[in-house]
Design a protein around this motif. Structure first.
Motif, PDB file in Angstrom:
ATOM      1  N   LYS A   1      -6.980   8.160   1.347  1.00 22.97           N
ATOM      2  CA  LYS A   1      -6.378   8.966   0.282  1.00 22.97           C
ATOM      3  C   LYS A   1      -5.703  10.252   0.770  1.00 22.97           C
ATOM      4  O   LYS A   1      -4.769  10.741   0.141  1.00 22.97           O
ATOM      5  CB  LYS A   1      -7.441   9.341  -0.758  1.00 22.97           C
TER       6      LYS A   1
ATOM      7  N   HIS B   1      -4.842   1.151  -2.700  1.00 27.10           N
ATOM      8  CA  HIS B   1      -5.141   2.563  -2.465  1.00 27.10           C
ATOM      9  C   HIS B   1      -6.133   2.656  -1.307  1.00 27.10           C
ATOM     10  O   HIS B   1      -7.345   2.621  -1.513  1.00 27.10           O
ATOM     11  CB  HIS B   1      -5.739   3.197  -3.724  1.00 27.10           C
TER      12      HIS B   1
ATOM     13  N   ASN C   1       0.739   7.697  -2.595  1.00 23.57           N
ATOM     14  CA  ASN C   1       0.453   6.923  -3.807  1.00 23.57           C
ATOM     15  C   ASN C   1      -0.109   7.807  -4.912  1.00 23.57           C
ATOM     16  O   ASN C   1      -1.254   7.675  -5.347  1.00 23.57           O
ATOM     17  CB  ASN C   1      -0.523   5.781  -3.475  1.00 23.57           C
TER      18      ASN C   1
ATOM     19  N   SER D   1      -1.860  10.665   1.053  1.00 19.58           N
ATOM     20  CA  SER D   1      -1.284   9.418   0.557  1.00 19.58           C
ATOM     21  C   SER D   1      -0.062   9.683  -0.315  1.00 19.58           C
ATOM     22  O   SER D   1      -0.050  10.603  -1.126  1.00 19.58           O
ATOM     23  CB  SER D   1      -2.328   8.651  -0.265  1.00 19.58           C
TER      24      SER D   1
ATOM     25  N   ASP E   1       0.824  -1.206   0.000  1.00 19.29           N
ATOM     26  CA  ASP E   1       0.000   0.000   0.000  1.00 19.29           C
ATOM     27  C   ASP E   1       0.861   1.261   0.000  1.00 19.29           C
ATOM     28  O   ASP E   1       0.337   2.364   0.166  1.00 19.29           O
ATOM     29  CB  ASP E   1      -0.932   0.018   1.213  1.00 19.29           C
TER      30      ASP E   1
ATOM     31  N   HIS F   1      -4.120  -1.755  -9.657  1.00 19.45           N
ATOM     32  CA  HIS F   1      -4.493  -0.880  -8.544  1.00 19.45           C
ATOM     33  C   HIS F   1      -5.787  -1.403  -7.924  1.00 19.45           C
ATOM     34  O   HIS F   1      -6.727  -1.746  -8.655  1.00 19.45           O
ATOM     35  CB  HIS F   1      -4.686   0.553  -9.046  1.00 19.45           C
TER      36      HIS F   1
END
Length: 205
Positions: free
Chosen positions: A169, A166, A174, A172, A148, A185
């Motif tokens: 959020k 994900h 990412n 994050s 993650d 994803h």
């Protein structure tokens, strides 16, 4: 025979570190912090806590001991996802950026929760240009690796399917151009397992 191994990160994929962080704070200071932002990626942003230093920081760090790493709760749906993959004949190995002295505690935690995982590989942390998990994954050569934290997909062998979870959020890491490091994803491990069983594994089996 081809590997039937799938490597899985622990915190944020198998285990709920953010929930456990609040428990550690309560152990250290006697009060459970209020939840400030359930959509926050990082534990310190999720809970109404302040940044610490000195004696208070030492007290909090002391709460992240053998007992802490032995009792993290499971992420929602993660146990069922692992059982689904295990039933389908995939060997599950946890590859975790945790200090090696807690490797046995992490395995004990997973097995006590009912995860069909018999091995944990501890790699410690790292924020360089190559994932601290890359060397271990090169030796293991699983079909897929699920994490993650996007930076931990850096430098992985291209033959390993890199799957990115994900979760919360806000804040994050990412995001950005490095998202191309992930071959797929997913919202959580359960979503990955469903996708992998239906179509993902066909590209690698």
């Amino acid at each position: 025979m081809k590997s039937r191994c799938i490597a899985l990160d622990a915190d944020g994929v198998l285990l709920d570190y953010n929930q456990a962080y609040a428990q550690a704070w309560q152990r250290a200071f006697g009060v459970r912090p209020e939840e400030r932002d359930p959509s926050a990626y990082w534990a310190m942003d999720r809970w109404g806590v302040k940044r610490l230093e000195g004696e208070q920081l030492d007290r909090l760090r002391a709460a992240f001991d053998e007992s802490f790493w032995s009792h993290l709760p499971a992420m929602a749906g993660a146990i069922g996802a692992c059982q689904q993959l295990d039933t389908a004949g995939f060997e599950l190995v946890c590859v975790s950026a945790i200090h090696p002295r807690y490797e046995a505690a992490r395995l004990r935690n997973l097995q006590q929760l009912g995860f069909p995982i018999a091995r944990v590989i501890a790699t410690s942390h790292g924020d360089g240009s190559r994932s601290p998990k890359a060397a271990a994954l090169e030796r293991l050569m699983p079909l897929a690796f699920v994490d993650d934290y996007l930076p931990y997909l850096r430098g992985l062998p291209p033959r390993i399917h890199a799957a990115l979870i994900h979760r919360q959020k806000r804040g994050s890491p990412n995001t950005g151009p490095e998202l191309s490091l992930a071959h797929s994803h997913h919202e959580d491990l359960a979503a990955f397992a469903t996708w992998w069983m239906k179509e993902g594994h066909e590209q690698y089996d």
